[in-house]
Design a protein around this motif. Structure first.
Motif, PDB file in Angstrom:
ATOM      1  N   GLY A 149       0.771  -1.230   0.000  1.00  0.00           N
ATOM      2  CA  GLY A 149       0.000   0.000   0.000  1.00  0.00           C
ATOM      3  C   GLY A 149       0.803   1.281   0.000  1.00  0.00           C
ATOM      4  O   GLY A 149       0.244   2.356   0.275  1.00  0.00           O
ATOM      5  N   HIS A 150       2.106   1.193  -0.284  1.00  0.00           N
ATOM      6  CA  HIS A 150       2.891   2.423  -0.367  1.00  0.00           C
ATOM      7  C   HIS A 150       2.466   3.227  -1.598  1.00  0.00           C
ATOM      8  O   HIS A 150       1.968   2.678  -2.588  1.00  0.00           O
ATOM      9  CB  HIS A 150       4.384   2.095  -0.441  1.00  0.00           C
ATOM     10  CG  HIS A 150       4.958   1.641   0.856  1.00  0.00           C
ATOM     11  ND1 HIS A 150       5.258   2.508   1.879  1.00  0.00           N
ATOM     12  CD2 HIS A 150       5.272   0.403   1.305  1.00  0.00           C
ATOM     13  CE1 HIS A 150       5.756   1.826   2.905  1.00  0.00           C
ATOM     14  NE2 HIS A 150       5.768   0.553   2.579  1.00  0.00           N
ATOM     15  N   LEU A 151       2.692   4.518  -1.541  1.00  0.00           N
ATOM     16  CA  LEU A 151       2.289   5.381  -2.647  1.00  0.00           C
ATOM     17  C   LEU A 151       2.921   4.943  -3.963  1.00  0.00           C
ATOM     18  O   LEU A 151       2.268   4.927  -5.013  1.00  0.00           O
ATOM     19  CB  LEU A 151       2.659   6.837  -2.338  1.00  0.00           C
ATOM     20  CG  LEU A 151       1.810   7.539  -1.276  1.00  0.00           C
ATOM     21  CD1 LEU A 151       2.435   8.877  -0.897  1.00  0.00           C
ATOM     22  CD2 LEU A 151       0.388   7.751  -1.778  1.00  0.00           C
ATOM     23  N   TYR A 152       4.194   4.594  -3.928  1.00  0.00           N
ATOM     24  CA  TYR A 152       4.859   4.193  -5.169  1.00  0.00           C
ATOM     25  C   TYR A 152       4.276   2.895  -5.706  1.00  0.00           C
ATOM     26  O   TYR A 152       4.200   2.684  -6.931  1.00  0.00           O
ATOM     27  CB  TYR A 152       6.373   4.082  -4.956  1.00  0.00           C
ATOM     28  CG  TYR A 152       6.846   2.830  -4.263  1.00  0.00           C
ATOM     29  CD1 TYR A 152       7.251   1.718  -4.991  1.00  0.00           C
ATOM     30  CD2 TYR A 152       6.911   2.761  -2.869  1.00  0.00           C
ATOM     31  CE1 TYR A 152       7.695   0.574  -4.359  1.00  0.00           C
ATOM     32  CE2 TYR A 152       7.354   1.623  -2.239  1.00  0.00           C
ATOM     33  CZ  TYR A 152       7.747   0.524  -2.982  1.00  0.00           C
ATOM     34  OH  TYR A 152       8.176  -0.612  -2.343  1.00  0.00           O
ATOM     35  N   GLN A 153       3.830   2.002  -4.813  1.00  0.00           N
ATOM     36  CA  GLN A 153       3.222   0.754  -5.251  1.00  0.00           C
ATOM     37  C   GLN A 153       1.827   0.989  -5.828  1.00  0.00           C
ATOM     38  O   GLN A 153       1.447   0.382  -6.837  1.00  0.00           O
ATOM     39  CB  GLN A 153       3.154  -0.222  -4.068  1.00  0.00           C
ATOM     40  CG  GLN A 153       4.523  -0.687  -3.598  1.00  0.00           C
ATOM     41  CD  GLN A 153       4.463  -1.470  -2.303  1.00  0.00           C
ATOM     42  OE1 GLN A 153       3.695  -1.145  -1.393  1.00  0.00           O
ATOM     43  NE2 GLN A 153       5.285  -2.502  -2.197  1.00  0.00           N
TER      44      GLN A 153
END
Length: 329
Positions: free
Chosen positions: A263-267
């Motif tokens: 759920g990271h922004l880059y993901q």
């Protein structure tokens, strides 16, 4: 021959040879539900980076001895980093529990923090600095590890930071530290060739965790000197913000923060269709922007605002793209 030229030749050669060896060994990272890759890729490339760093350290020890105390503190920091690398490599193979990993990180963090702040007067304020410094170092260590999910993002961060910090530490008369970060930057830059834009091998925890530890140590060195005090945190704002934003969002939802996720922004940006190499380039741009702001003398608040604004814009863009694609945040 100039020491930095020798460090370059040594670092490139060792990192290249060991990386190719690790590719041939073929300890594979098999893709899972949270993976950004779709086919098995060799892992453990961080071994090559750490061996390259070790070769540089041995060369400096033999041919360019620094003042005893400087070399002692730098040597202890390196031992802590290599200890964490060794543990992380075993974890890559055997998968230890999260609590065990945290204990290893804490031991390395305490050692590095004490070395960075050694010599300060023994006061309550010094104690608070050590506690806060240790908290920051372990945060950076984990943040870089969490952000090592698409090609070139984490290792490019290490390369950029290492090479940017080299001349600044040299100007600050921290010669041993400067040489160390130069070796780290060269090792990461060499490994980047094998990892970006298409990965022939992954860095894995054996590279991301000890390198994160060293970047945290670098941050403490600048904070202690009082010159460009926020430089390293500002350079790392892209990864620090992403991790903080993700942790806060998950905590507000009542999710288990120790559970693995994607759920990271880059993901999310990658799942929403944004080019992975472009995401990586954007994070490199965050580093150079943070470095530029950190080298100005406009005050801490203004520096923080100028580096946080792009992060909030990026977060807003990613959230909008995810909603357009009907992705769960």
């Amino acid at each position: 021959m100039h020491p930095f030229l020798i460090l370059t030749l040594l670092g490139v050669t060792v990192c290249t040879v060991v990386t190719q060896y690790m590719i041939r060994v073929g300890i594979m990272d098999v893709p899972g539900d949270r993976s950004a890759h779709i086919r098995p890729v060799p892992k453990g490339g961080g071994v090559a980076m750490m061996m390259s760093l070790l070769a540089g350290a041995v060369y400096l020890l033999v041919f360019h001895p620094f003042p005893a105390m400087d070399f002692l503190k730098t040597g202890i920091v390196l031992l802590a980093a290599f200890g964490l690398a060794w543990f992380s490599w075993r974890d890559d193979v055997h998968q230890y529990p999260a609590r065990t990993k945290l204990h290893a990180q804490l031991i390395a963090t305490i050692i590095v923090t004490i070395c960075a702040l050694w010599g300060l007067p023994l006061t309550l304020l010094t104690g608070l600095k050590i506690i806060c410094g240790a908290g920051f170092v372990i945060y950076v260590t984990n943040a870089l590890n969490f952000m090592d999910g698409i090609n070139g993002l984490a290792v490019g961060t290490i390369a950029c930071c290492g090479l940017i910090l080299t001349p600044l530490l040299l100007v600050s008369a921290q010669n041993a530290e400067s040489a160390l970060f130069f070796s780290l930057g060269i090792a990461a830059l060499t490994f980047l060739y094998f990892n970006y834009p298409k990965a022939r091998i992954f860095m894995s925890d054996v590279g991301s965790q000890p390198c994160g530890l060293l970047l945290g140590w670098g941050a403490l060195l600048f904070m202690r000197n009082g010159t460009w005090s926020l430089l390293v945190p500002l350079m790392l704002m892209g990864i620090l913000f992403d991790v903080a934003f993700t942790l806060i969002r998950r905590a507000l939802r009542g999710e288990n923060l120790m559970q693995a996720h994607c759920g990271h922004l880059y993901q999310i940006a990658s799942r929403a269709g944004m080019s992975k190499p472009l995401i990586t380039l954007l994070h490199w741009a965050f580093i150079f922007w943070g470095g530029f702001v950190g080298l100005t003398f406009i005050g801490f608040k203004a520096q923080l605002i100028l580096t946080l604004i792009p992060q909030f814009i990026w977060a807003g863009y990613v959230i909008r793209k995810a909603r357009e694609q009907h992705l769960a945040l």
